[in-house]
Design an enzyme around this catalytic site. Sequence first.
Site, short mmCIF file in Angstrom:
data_model
loop_
_atom_site.label_atom_id
_atom_site.label_comp_id
_atom_site.label_asym_id
_atom_site.label_seq_id
_atom_site.Cartn_x
_atom_site.Cartn_y
_atom_site.Cartn_z
N HIS A 69 60.97 38.28 18.98
CA HIS A 69 59.69 37.67 18.87
C HIS A 69 58.38 37.47 17.39
CE1 HIS A 69 58.97 40.27 22.97
NE2 HIS A 69 59.68 39.75 22.90
N ASP A 70 59.36 38.06 16.16
CA ASP A 70 59.54 37.59 15.39
C ASP A 70 59.28 36.10 15.22
OD1 ASP A 70 58.29 37.65 12.58
OD2 ASP A 70 60.53 37.75 11.56
N ASP A 77 58.99 35.33 9.43
CA ASP A 77 58.71 35.86 8.90
C ASP A 77 58.20 37.62 8.73
OD1 ASP A 77 56.51 35.59 10.35
OD2 ASP A 77 54.90 34.51 9.39
N PRO A 167 56.17 34.46 26.49
CA PRO A 167 56.63 34.29 27.54
C PRO A 167 56.11 35.84 28.26
CG PRO A 167 58.75 33.83 27.40
CD PRO A 167 57.89 34.54 26.24
N THR A 199 71.61 40.45 28.23
CA THR A 199 73.51 40.71 28.51
C THR A 199 72.88 42.29 28.06
OG1 THR A 199 75.52 41.08 28.61
CG2 THR A 199 74.48 40.12 26.20
N ASP A 259 77.92 40.29 26.09
CA ASP A 259 79.12 39.12 27.13
C ASP A 259 78.47 37.68 27.79
OD1 ASP A 259 78.46 40.25 29.28
OD2 ASP A 259 80.67 41.95 29.01
C1 HEM Z 1 62.63 33.40 28.53
C2 HEM Z 1 61.44 34.11 28.71
C3 HEM Z 1 61.49 35.80 28.56
C4 HEM Z 1 61.54 36.79 28.26
C5 HEM Z 1 60.20 36.65 30.03
C6 HEM Z 1 61.50 38.27 28.45
C7 HEM Z 1 61.04 39.65 28.97
C8 HEM Z 1 61.52 40.43 28.84
C9 HEM Z 1 60.78 41.96 29.42
C10 HEM Z 1 59.95 42.08 29.63
C11 HEM Z 1 61.82 43.04 28.57
C12 HEM Z 1 62.01 44.10 28.99
C13 HEM Z 1 61.57 44.85 27.94
C14 HEM Z 1 61.22 46.82 27.86
O1 HEM Z 1 60.47 47.27 29.36
O2 HEM Z 1 60.76 46.98 27.17
C15 HEM Z 1 63.08 42.11 27.89
C16 HEM Z 1 64.34 42.96 26.97
C17 HEM Z 1 64.87 42.75 26.35
N1 HEM Z 1 64.80 41.36 25.68
FE1 HEM Z 1 63.40 39.63 26.81
N2 HEM Z 1 62.23 38.61 27.63
C18 HEM Z 1 63.08 36.62 27.32
C19 HEM Z 1 63.49 36.08 27.01
C20 HEM Z 1 64.35 36.57 25.96
C21 HEM Z 1 64.64 36.27 24.58
C22 HEM Z 1 65.46 34.73 24.21
C23 HEM Z 1 65.92 37.30 23.46
C24 HEM Z 1 66.35 37.23 22.46
C25 HEM Z 1 67.44 35.74 22.11
C26 HEM Z 1 65.21 38.64 24.67
C27 HEM Z 1 65.77 39.79 24.33
C28 HEM Z 1 65.45 40.34 24.91
C29 HEM Z 1 66.03 42.04 24.78
C30 HEM Z 1 67.49 42.07 23.24
C31 HEM Z 1 66.02 42.52 25.46
C32 HEM Z 1 66.24 44.27 25.04
C33 HEM Z 1 65.62 45.42 24.20
C34 HEM Z 1 66.15 46.20 23.70
O3 HEM Z 1 66.94 47.48 24.91
O4 HEM Z 1 65.24 47.34 23.16
N3 HEM Z 1 64.85 38.57 26.06
N4 HEM Z 1 62.63 41.10 27.67
#
Ligand code: HEM
Length: 337
Positions: A69-70, A77, A167, A199, A259
């Site tokens: 997100h950063d 930054d 997104p 994952t 994984d």
């Molecule tokens: C492609 C579009 C993506 C969308 C729409 C998306 C959306 C989301 C959403 C809605 C959550 C749940 C947040 C919550 O309820 O607390 C989430 C969790 C997460 N996302 Fe994504 N994400 C995307 C791509 C990515 C990418 C590229 C990464 C990192 C390289 C990422 C890393 C994470 C991680 C690590 C979590 C878990 C966070 C936690 O447990 O604290 N996401 N994402």
Amino acid sequence: MASPFPFLLSLLLLLLASLSSLPDSSAHLTLDYYAKTCPKFDQIMQETTTSKQMSNPTTAAAALRVFFHDCMVDGCDASVLVASTSLSKAERDSDLNEALAGDAFDVVTRAKNALELACPGVVSCADILAVATRNLVKYVGGPFFKVRLGRKDGRESVASHVEINLPRANASMDQMIDMFTSKGLTVEELVALTGGGHTIGFTHCKEFSNRIFNFSSTSEVDPSLNPKFADRLRQMCANYHKNPAIAAFNDPLSPGTFDNLFFKNLLNGMGLLASDQILVADPRTKPLVELYARNQTVFFETFARAMEKTSVIGIKTGRHGEVRAQCDRFNTVRSQS
Ligand code: HEM
Ligand SMILES: *[C@@H]1O[C@H](CO)[C@@H](O)[C@H](O)[C@H]1NC(C)=O
Ligand SMILES: *[C@@H]1O[C@H](CO)[C@@H](O)[C@H](O)[C@H]1NC(C)=O
Ligand SMILES: *[C@@H]1O[C@H](CO)[C@@H](O)[C@H](O)[C@H]1NC(C)=O
């Protein structure tokens, strides 16, 4: 007769420029940036990330999401770490960032405190976040990747910049591809990064509730979901309105391990987010999901390369940034217009 070479040469240069995976400003970054100014940098980072992850196993996912997100919003930054003031609402307080987990901010603060004692005023919060994320991904089983150093911390953090650069779970594939390619990331990298991110860690019920309750006029749950999995989610999230903190594992089969199971899950209808599910529905990404589900090595290699690329998006060097004394505030508060 005019020589065709100058023309061909400039065409070649143009091609090389557009193919080069790293933006220009990353040329200022180096692997040994702190070798002289903060020789204990690596050791302090390693100790801090390991002890934090051991006491709070949710830290790795927290950091990976905050890092993503950063970097997507005005570059890597550390602008996401800045707290809002009465004068300005920072990125961190945008709706999309409201669920960013506190452990990520905490691991950066701990590292910053230790580094300020060892080498005051030298190490940027942006470098700390990047290296913490790399160490933590590796710790939970993911691939190692190199993080070049020398990023400066940004001087602004604007909440309204978040929505246009990240997104949501209901984004279309076109929107997601646009957002990633506008940062120089390919479709392969989009899929690998998302699989790496999802994952590990958690998702709150509200992010997928529309898929398990009253989905459509003909189906209570999204038919692309595995029915047993949907049942479990419905039980788990039954009270999510009353208790919005209820969250499900992103990867129910190996929630704490980095994984390739995310991709296997997707092929079995076990992706939580609609944005995950369309990775197997869209013909541009489905073959990649299948490839990464089959071959973890290709997935790890692509993820590692994509993280290296992500880590230099929109970086600030020299006077375009500063080394913050505290990661949650700018060194000098400038008047906002
Ligand atoms: C492609 C579009 C993506 C969308 C729409 C998306 C959306 C989301 C959403 C809605 C959550 C749940 C947040 C919550 O309820 O607390 C989430 C969790 C997460 N996302 Fe994504 N994400 C995307 C791509 C990515 C990418 C590229 C990464 C990192 C390289 C990422 C890393 C994470 C991680 C690590 C979590 C878990 C966070 C936690 O447990 O604290 N996401 N994402
Ligand atoms: C996606 O969800 C957000 C709120 O979560 C909403 O404001 C937006 O209109 C939705 N977009 C689409 C295309 O449904
Ligand atoms: C389900 O959706 C329909 C419209 O599609 C709506 O009329 C109905 O009130 C909804 N039911 C619940 C329990 O939310
Ligand atoms: C998996 O991918 C790696 C790296 O691209 C390749 O060397 C290897 O042969 C592949 N393994 C299989 C079983 O296809």
